[in-house]
Design a protein around this motif. Structure first.
Motif, PDB file in Angstrom:
ATOM      1  N   PHE A   1       0.838  -1.195   0.000  1.00 24.69           N
ATOM      2  CA  PHE A   1       0.000   0.000   0.000  1.00 24.69           C
ATOM      3  C   PHE A   1       0.883   1.258   0.000  1.00 24.69           C
ATOM      4  N   ASP A   2       0.473   2.229  -0.764  1.00 24.05           N
ATOM      5  CA  ASP A   2       1.119   3.531  -0.746  1.00 24.05           C
ATOM      6  C   ASP A   2       0.378   4.372   0.285  1.00 24.05           C
ATOM      7  N   VAL A   3       1.049   4.756   1.363  1.00 23.87           N
ATOM      8  CA  VAL A   3       0.367   5.375   2.496  1.00 23.87           C
ATOM      9  C   VAL A   3       0.822   6.817   2.694  1.00 23.87           C
ATOM     10  N   ASP A   4      -0.158   7.731   2.788  1.00 25.04           N
ATOM     11  CA  ASP A   4       0.098   9.118   3.162  1.00 25.04           C
ATOM     12  C   ASP A   4      -0.416   9.334   4.580  1.00 25.04           C
ATOM     13  N   PRO A   5       0.478   9.556   5.560  1.00 25.95           N
ATOM     14  CA  PRO A   5       0.012   9.735   6.947  1.00 25.95           C
ATOM     15  C   PRO A   5      -0.223  11.202   7.308  1.00 25.95           C
ATOM     16  N   ILE A   6      -1.300  11.434   8.029  1.00 30.19           N
ATOM     17  CA  ILE A   6      -1.529  12.714   8.709  1.00 30.19           C
ATOM     18  C   ILE A   6      -1.629  12.397  10.190  1.00 30.19           C
ATOM     19  N   ASN A   7      -0.842  13.106  11.002  1.00 33.00           N
ATOM     20  CA  ASN A   7      -0.795  12.812  12.437  1.00 33.00           C
ATOM     21  C   ASN A   7      -1.823  13.654  13.181  1.00 33.00           C
ATOM     22  N   SER A   8      -2.813  12.984  13.769  1.00 29.82           N
ATOM     23  CA  SER A   8      -3.853  13.703  14.510  1.00 29.82           C
ATOM     24  C   SER A   8      -3.310  14.315  15.793  1.00 29.82           C
ATOM     25  N   VAL A   9      -2.301  13.663  16.354  1.00 28.36           N
ATOM     26  CA  VAL A   9      -1.574  14.217  17.506  1.00 28.36           C
ATOM     27  C   VAL A   9      -0.094  13.888  17.321  1.00 28.36           C
ATOM     28  N   GLN A  10       0.729  14.664  17.952  1.00 31.06           N
ATOM     29  CA  GLN A  10       2.155  14.305  18.033  1.00 31.06           C
ATOM     30  C   GLN A  10       2.541  14.346  19.494  1.00 31.06           C
ATOM     31  N   PHE A  11       2.703  13.133  20.057  1.00 32.51           N
ATOM     32  CA  PHE A  11       3.001  13.016  21.482  1.00 32.51           C
ATOM     33  C   PHE A  11       4.408  12.447  21.674  1.00 32.51           C
ATOM     34  N   SER A  12       4.936  12.689  22.849  1.00 32.48           N
ATOM     35  CA  SER A  12       6.253  12.139  23.189  1.00 32.48           C
ATOM     36  C   SER A  12       6.210  10.621  23.294  1.00 32.48           C
ATOM     37  N   ASN A  13       5.076  10.104  23.753  1.00 32.51           N
ATOM     38  CA  ASN A  13       4.893   8.667  23.962  1.00 32.51           C
ATOM     39  C   ASN A  13       3.389   8.413  24.063  1.00 32.51           C
ATOM     40  N   HIS A  14       2.980   7.148  24.148  1.00 32.35           N
ATOM     41  CA  HIS A  14       1.545   6.886  24.209  1.00 32.35           C
ATOM     42  C   HIS A  14       1.013   7.112  25.624  1.00 32.35           C
ATOM     43  N   THR A  15      -0.310   7.086  25.752  1.00 28.18           N
ATOM     44  CA  THR A  15      -0.962   7.483  27.003  1.00 28.18           C
ATOM     45  C   THR A  15      -0.852   6.452  28.113  1.00 28.18           C
ATOM     46  N   GLY A  16      -0.206   5.336  27.845  1.00 25.89           N
ATOM     47  CA  GLY A  16       0.000   4.347  28.894  1.00 25.89           C
ATOM     48  C   GLY A  16       1.076   4.749  29.884  1.00 25.89           C
ATOM     49  N   TYR A  17       1.858   5.772  29.535  1.00 22.48           N
ATOM     50  CA  TYR A  17       2.911   6.251  30.431  1.00 22.48           C
ATOM     51  C   TYR A  17       2.352   7.269  31.422  1.00 22.48           C
ATOM     52  N   ASN A  18       3.154   7.559  32.441  1.00 18.38           N
ATOM     53  CA  ASN A  18       2.700   8.462  33.494  1.00 18.38           C
ATOM     54  C   ASN A  18       2.443   9.872  32.971  1.00 18.38           C
ATOM     55  N   THR A  19       3.264  10.352  32.064  1.00 15.87           N
ATOM     56  CA  THR A  19       3.094  11.697  31.514  1.00 15.87           C
ATOM     57  C   THR A  19       3.278  11.661  30.004  1.00 15.87           C
ATOM     58  N   ILE A  20       2.669  12.631  29.352  1.00 17.14           N
ATOM     59  CA  ILE A  20       2.871  12.808  27.913  1.00 17.14           C
ATOM     60  C   ILE A  20       3.018  14.292  27.624  1.00 17.14           C
ATOM     61  N   ARG A  21       3.742  14.594  26.569  1.00 13.04           N
ATOM     62  CA  ARG A  21       3.869  15.953  26.088  1.00 13.04           C
ATOM     63  C   ARG A  21       3.628  15.940  24.592  1.00 13.04           C
ATOM     64  N   GLY A  22       3.129  17.062  24.082  1.00 10.98           N
ATOM     65  CA  GLY A  22       2.943  17.120  22.649  1.00 10.98           C
ATOM     66  C   GLY A  22       1.808  18.024  22.243  1.00 10.98           C
ATOM     67  N   GLU A  23       1.391  17.877  20.977  1.00  9.05           N
ATOM     68  CA  GLU A  23       0.395  18.755  20.401  1.00  9.05           C
ATOM     69  C   GLU A  23      -0.742  17.952  19.774  1.00  9.05           C
ATOM     70  N   ILE A  24      -1.916  18.569  19.746  1.00 13.03           N
ATOM     71  CA  ILE A  24      -3.092  17.949  19.121  1.00 13.03           C
ATOM     72  C   ILE A  24      -3.493  18.791  17.913  1.00 13.03           C
ATOM     73  N   LEU A  25      -3.593  18.167  16.756  1.00 15.58           N
ATOM     74  CA  LEU A  25      -4.017  18.858  15.545  1.00 15.58           C
ATOM     75  C   LEU A  25      -5.510  19.184  15.647  1.00 15.58           C
ATOM     76  N   ASN A  26      -5.890  20.394  15.295  1.00 20.63           N
ATOM     77  CA  ASN A  26      -7.313  20.723  15.334  1.00 20.63           C
ATOM     78  C   ASN A  26      -7.950  20.554  13.962  1.00 20.63           C
ATOM     79  N   GLY A  27      -9.256  20.721  13.904  1.00 20.96           N
ATOM     80  CA  GLY A  27      -9.975  20.475  12.662  1.00 20.96           C
ATOM     81  C   GLY A  27      -9.553  21.398  11.538  1.00 20.96           C
TER      82      GLY A  27
END
Length: 464
Positions: free
Chosen positions: A29-55
């Protein structure tokens, strides 16, 4: 094929686009990704940092693709969505893609939460998923927790899973895959380390564990050694699970070892087993009270139970009473009252090439008289089973339905048992067959049977 994948991105670890793009590319598959969020790590960790893309930001990206003639995609794949504005922007994105290609397949993973951690997203996203996004999806892949949130239904067993899938289909999706189920255990990986999925097509339902699920299992084995201790699901500091070793699993993704295959839990019905009294005839044809009085059946004891407890002459006399009362019902002055639409019903079944059996607690004399009076050839049925048969036990023994399956060389899950009483329902359901309870609004409904039956109807036409 070109896929637009709108999912989360983490700097560390493999979730969202980082876990989806690489396997898709390996499979061509030829895949074009758009990142809905860019986080330091997933939410299973104690803390996260990053940004959330808006509409608005999402629609700006889509506008750029559109202006450059890059908007022709075969598939849209969405995963974690962090805000309501972003979710609603997805609706606009899909409209744009389908304006260019009306056949775009939309695969929606409504990532909202799971058992243990609970919701990952604002609660108002649940209604928006249900009302705005899921109706547009071709395929949805929620986990059990998410299914229960979307349908307001509790899944405790396979039947509940089927009913939940029906509710989700009614929202719009053609295919539903419940990506993990546990039916009440603590984790979605059971003691045999199998990932349990349940897939439903609009016209068939099946539990699902094919090559795609096997790929996930291979990655899980690489990530978590067999001797690894279980991850505690307790309050307090989070215990992040081991990350997927996606790169180390490259060969398994490309060439998964298929060790498990799909098992259908809802096969096509190819055979129908029909009760006689109260099903093919109107209820109340036989005078059971007269039968009990003539034989002397004690209160609270079933008639046949008492008859077959008798010995010698007493037994013969009791059987003669059974036959006499059954024949009276067929040959009464009022005439035999057939169930409404009986002949159309039989014609509908035979025209579809279904195997048919008549399964009754009547004697062969009464059955023969019924078939003759109703003008139904005995050849209509592959098998006619009365209360005394040398090869088959009496219902409600489920073995009678199992033996019919052997005669027809089919699994009992391809058999439908139709009747008007608890005896019919328990006989079929305990053999693994589908059951349909026919209830007459003018007679008391067997509530016990109604609870256990796969389906309840008020006419033969509704069975078809």
């Amino acid at each position: 094929m070109r896929v637009l994948s709108i999912q989360s991105h983490t700097v560390h670890g493999y979730v969202g686009n980082k876990s989806a793009v690489f396997p898709l590319q390996l499979h061509g598959f030829d895949v074009d990704p758009i990142n809905s969020v860019q986080f330091s790590n997933h939410t299973g960790y104690n803390t996260i940092r990053g940004e959330i893309l808006n509409g608005k930001q999402l629609l700006d990206l889509i506008e750029g693709l559109k202006n450059n003639g890059l908007i022709h995609y075969s598939h849209l794949l969405t995963g974690y969505i962090g805000s309501l504005s972003f979710l609603r922007a997805i609706v606009d994105v899909l409209k744009t893609l389908r304006a260019e290609n009306p056949h775009v397949t939309y695969v929606c993973d409504p990532v909202m939460g799971d058992y243990g951690p609970g919701l990952y997203v604002p609660e108002d996203l649940i209604a928006s998923y249900r009302d705005e996004l899921i109706p547009l999806a071709t395929i949805i892949t929620p986990n059990q927790f998410e299914v229960e949130k979307l349908t307001n239904m509790k899944i405790r067993n396979e039947h509940d899973a089927r009913e939940a899938c029906k509710a989700l289909h009614a929202m719009g999706p053609h295919i539903v895959v419940i990506t993990s189920m546990d039916f009440g255990v603590d984790v979605a990986v059971n003691e045999s380390r199998e990932i349990v999925c349940f897939a439903s097509h609009r016209r068939e339902m099946k539990s699902f564990s094919g090559s795609s699920v096997r790929t996930i299992f291979e990655q899980f084995q690489v990530t978590v050694p067999q001797e690894a201790a279980p991850i505690p699901l307790v309050a307090g500091p989070k215990h992040p699970p081991p990350e997927l070793r996606l790169i180390q699993s490259k060969s398994d993704i490309e060439n998964p070892t298929v060790q498990s295959r799909a098992i259908r839990v809802h096969k096509e019905i190819v055979a129908v087993v029909l009760d006689m009294d109260g099903t093919l005839t109107r209820p109340g044809q036989i005078n059971f009270e007269a039968m009990r009085n003539r034989i002397g059946v004690p209160t609270g004891v079933e008639i046949l139970e008492h008859v077959y407890s008798l010995q010698g002459g007493q037994h013969s006399e009791a059987v003669a009473v059974l036959v006499d009362e059954e024949l009276k019902a067929v040959q009464s002055e009022q005439g035999l009252q057939l169930q409404t639409g009986l002949h159309q019903f039989i014609e509908a079944l035979t025209s579809r090439g279904l195997q048919l059996a008549l399964l009754t607690l009547n004697g062969h004399e009464g059955v023969n008289a019924f078939l003759k009076t109703a003008n139904i050839p005995e050849s209509t049925f592959d098998v006619v089973i009365t209360r005394v048969h040398e090869l088959f036990p009496r219902k409600p023994d489920p073995q009678v339905v199992r033996k019919l399956g052997q005669v027809w060389n089919i699994d009992t899950s391809s058999i439908l048992v139709v009747g008007d009483s608890w005896v019919d329902v328990v006989c079929g359901s305990e053999a693994g067959a589908w059951t349909c309870l026919l209830s007459d609004k003018n007679h008391k409904i067997d509530e016990k049977a109604q609870t256990k039956a796969s389906r309840c109807v008020d006419s033969l036409a509704a069975v078809v």
